[in-house]
Design a protein around this motif. Structure first.
Motif, PDB file in Angstrom:
ATOM      1  N   PHE A  65      27.793  35.870  44.379  1.00  0.00           N
ATOM      2  CA  PHE A  65      29.488  35.593  43.801  1.00  0.00           C
ATOM      3  C   PHE A  65      30.256  36.622  43.534  1.00  0.00           C
ATOM      4  O   PHE A  65      29.495  36.533  41.769  1.00  0.00           O
ATOM      5  CB  PHE A  65      29.306  34.124  44.729  1.00  0.00           C
ATOM      6  CG  PHE A  65      29.241  33.496  43.280  1.00  0.00           C
ATOM      7  CD1 PHE A  65      30.123  32.745  42.584  1.00  0.00           C
ATOM      8  CD2 PHE A  65      27.654  33.336  43.325  1.00  0.00           C
ATOM      9  CE1 PHE A  65      29.922  32.153  41.485  1.00  0.00           C
ATOM     10  CE2 PHE A  65      27.498  32.148  42.417  1.00  0.00           C
ATOM     11  CZ  PHE A  65      28.797  32.304  40.951  1.00  0.00           C
ATOM     12  N   HIS A  66      31.144  36.066  43.370  1.00  0.00           N
ATOM     13  CA  HIS A  66      32.113  36.630  42.170  1.00  0.00           C
ATOM     14  C   HIS A  66      33.673  35.702  42.142  1.00  0.00           C
ATOM     15  O   HIS A  66      34.118  35.309  43.544  1.00  0.00           O
ATOM     16  CB  HIS A  66      32.857  38.245  42.105  1.00  0.00           C
ATOM     17  CG  HIS A  66      33.087  37.984  41.176  1.00  0.00           C
ATOM     18  ND1 HIS A  66      33.269  38.160  39.502  1.00  0.00           N
ATOM     19  CD2 HIS A  66      35.267  38.550  41.179  1.00  0.00           C
ATOM     20  CE1 HIS A  66      34.260  38.536  38.654  1.00  0.00           C
ATOM     21  NE2 HIS A  66      35.732  38.719  39.546  1.00  0.00           N
ATOM     22  N   GLU A  67      33.795  35.160  41.168  1.00  0.00           N
ATOM     23  CA  GLU A  67      34.903  33.848  41.409  1.00  0.00           C
ATOM     24  C   GLU A  67      35.926  34.830  40.023  1.00  0.00           C
ATOM     25  O   GLU A  67      35.357  34.783  38.911  1.00  0.00           O
ATOM     26  CB  GLU A  67      34.475  32.598  41.154  1.00  0.00           C
ATOM     27  CG  GLU A  67      36.158  31.414  41.175  1.00  0.00           C
ATOM     28  CD  GLU A  67      35.407  30.057  40.500  1.00  0.00           C
ATOM     29  OE1 GLU A  67      35.698  28.882  40.247  1.00  0.00           O
ATOM     30  OE2 GLU A  67      34.494  29.885  40.951  1.00  0.00           O
ATOM     31  N   ALA A  68      36.663  34.710  40.514  1.00  0.00           N
ATOM     32  CA  ALA A  68      38.265  35.072  39.857  1.00  0.00           C
ATOM     33  C   ALA A  68      39.719  34.410  39.869  1.00  0.00           C
ATOM     34  O   ALA A  68      39.595  34.171  40.030  1.00  0.00           O
ATOM     35  CB  ALA A  68      38.689  36.310  40.398  1.00  0.00           C
ATOM     36  N   ALA A  69      39.622  34.870  38.460  1.00  0.00           N
ATOM     37  CA  ALA A  69      40.799  33.137  38.151  1.00  0.00           C
ATOM     38  C   ALA A  69      42.401  34.376  38.459  1.00  0.00           C
ATOM     39  O   ALA A  69      42.040  35.892  38.578  1.00  0.00           O
ATOM     40  CB  ALA A  69      40.467  33.343  36.087  1.00  0.00           C
ATOM     41  N   PRO A  70      43.075  33.276  38.061  1.00  0.00           N
ATOM     42  CA  PRO A  70      44.479  34.018  39.058  1.00  0.00           C
ATOM     43  C   PRO A  70      45.124  35.368  37.939  1.00  0.00           C
ATOM     44  O   PRO A  70      45.203  35.584  36.749  1.00  0.00           O
ATOM     45  CB  PRO A  70      45.521  33.087  38.550  1.00  0.00           C
ATOM     46  CG  PRO A  70      44.757  31.486  39.118  1.00  0.00           C
ATOM     47  CD  PRO A  70      43.434  31.959  37.381  1.00  0.00           C
ATOM     48  N   LEU A  71      45.690  36.333  38.608  1.00  0.00           N
ATOM     49  CA  LEU A  71      46.330  37.851  37.744  1.00  0.00           C
ATOM     50  C   LEU A  71      46.847  37.556  38.708  1.00  0.00           C
ATOM     51  O   LEU A  71      47.294  37.762  39.831  1.00  0.00           O
ATOM     52  CB  LEU A  71      44.559  38.773  38.281  1.00  0.00           C
ATOM     53  CG  LEU A  71      45.433  39.774  37.556  1.00  0.00           C
ATOM     54  CD1 LEU A  71      44.937  39.752  35.779  1.00  0.00           C
ATOM     55  CD2 LEU A  71      43.770  40.999  37.623  1.00  0.00           C
ATOM     56  N   SER A  72      48.034  38.655  37.862  1.00  0.00           N
ATOM     57  CA  SER A  72      49.116  39.159  38.271  1.00  0.00           C
ATOM     58  C   SER A  72      49.292  40.288  39.238  1.00  0.00           C
ATOM     59  O   SER A  72      49.535  41.450  38.466  1.00  0.00           O
ATOM     60  CB  SER A  72      50.689  39.408  37.721  1.00  0.00           C
ATOM     61  OG  SER A  72      50.932  37.865  36.868  1.00  0.00           O
TER      62      SER A  72
END
Length: 304
Positions: A65-72
């Motif tokens: 799995f991969h979890e990404a933080a918010p990005l514009s």
């Protein structure tokens, strides 16, 4: 600029799986870090074109799995094989073979492999992107779209990596991304007004889109979908504007045109590849739909 945390991992796994997972984790992490760096640049803030901040092609196995933080920026992810899922807030979206998902990266999300999963992801930006996103999804939720093999969208996605690395990257990437998103908007909009469309018609269209090389008869299709062949033809024509045979032939000729211009297959091999084993019939049908024989089409269409 402080980088958001990026988490990749898995549950219990074998050494070989761990090694593969680490490679995938490093690649994905690199893609997101590149996007973060690009999004922060002054040039990026002034770029009006739709463009790719970063991209990558991945192969992952469950339970990666991969979890990404918010990005514009926005995520465009195409699944070529296998199956994964996107966790977006409290929602779960299944990503199967030959589907594409488009979503905002402004909220935290997570990708999970459900089986051996091959996918390409693009983190994209551009001043007009929010307008396209609004047309695709008014509530800004992820949209999963079917991408049949050899469809215009599939071919544009195929061309995108080389466009990104070309000397005319800005223009080519903008053109391809625009075509991909516009096609998605049209296809997605056409799905919404037809909630009462019998499910077997959607299944039939997907069958023709993905397995055009198979031989079909109206009797077999009627048995498969548990309707009379007369009802099948009538309702298919009403829903899609052409008979099942016309729809299937259009699909076959479209794929044949692509194969003629991109492979060295002989004419009869191209016909067989799209489900038409009789070469004379294939040539006749191709000319009916294009005005040219397959040979002339190849000769006039190929780039020297």
């Amino acid at each position: 600029m402080k980088l958001p945390q990026l988490h990749s991992g898995s549950c219990k796994e074998k050494p070989a799986q761990a090694l593969e997972r680490n490679r995938t984790m490093e690649m994905i992490t690199s893609v997101f870090k590149d996007a973060i760096a690009a999004a922060a640049s002054t040039v990026e803030m002034q770029n009006p074109f739709l463009h790719v901040l970063s991209s990558g092609s991945c192969q992952a196995n469950a339970p990666w799995f991969h979890e990404a933080a918010p990005l514009s920026c926005y995520l465009l992810l195409y699944t070529s094989k296998g199956c994964g899922k996107l966790l977006f807030g409290s929602q779960v979206f299944t990503l199967t073979e030959n589907t594409m998902v488009f979503c905002s990266c402004e909220k935290r999300f997570r990708l999970d492999a459900l089986s051996p999963w091959a996918f390409s992801l693009y983190l994209i930006s551009g001043s007009s992107l929010k307008s396209y996103a609004g047309l695709l999804s008014k509530d800004q939720e992820p949209v999963v779209m079917d991408v049949p093999p050899f469809s215009d969208t599939a071919l544009h996605l195929q061309k995108l990596p080389s466009a990104i690395s070309s000397d005319q990257s800005s223009l080519l990437s903008h053109a391809l991304l625009t075509d991909i998103l516009v096609a998605g908007i049209i296809r997605h909009a056409n799905q919404d007004p037809q909630p009462l469309l019998p499910s077997y018609l959607t299944e039939a269209r997907i069958l023709f889109d993905h397995h055009f090389e198979e031989n079909y008869s109206l009797d077999e299709l009627a048995m498969r979908f548990h309707v009379s062949k007369y009802r099948f033809c009538r309702e298919f024509g009403t829903a899609f504007g052409e008979t099942p045979l016309q729809y299937l032939n259009q699909k076959r000729i479209k794929v044949a045109k692509h194969l003629l211009l991109t492979t060295s297959l002989k004419i009869h091999e191209v016909g067989s590849a799209v489900g038409i084993d009789n070469t004379n019939h294939f040539i006749s049908l191709f000319k009916k739909y294009t005005g040219l024989t397959p040979l002339v089409y190849r000769q006039t269409g190929m780039i020297p």
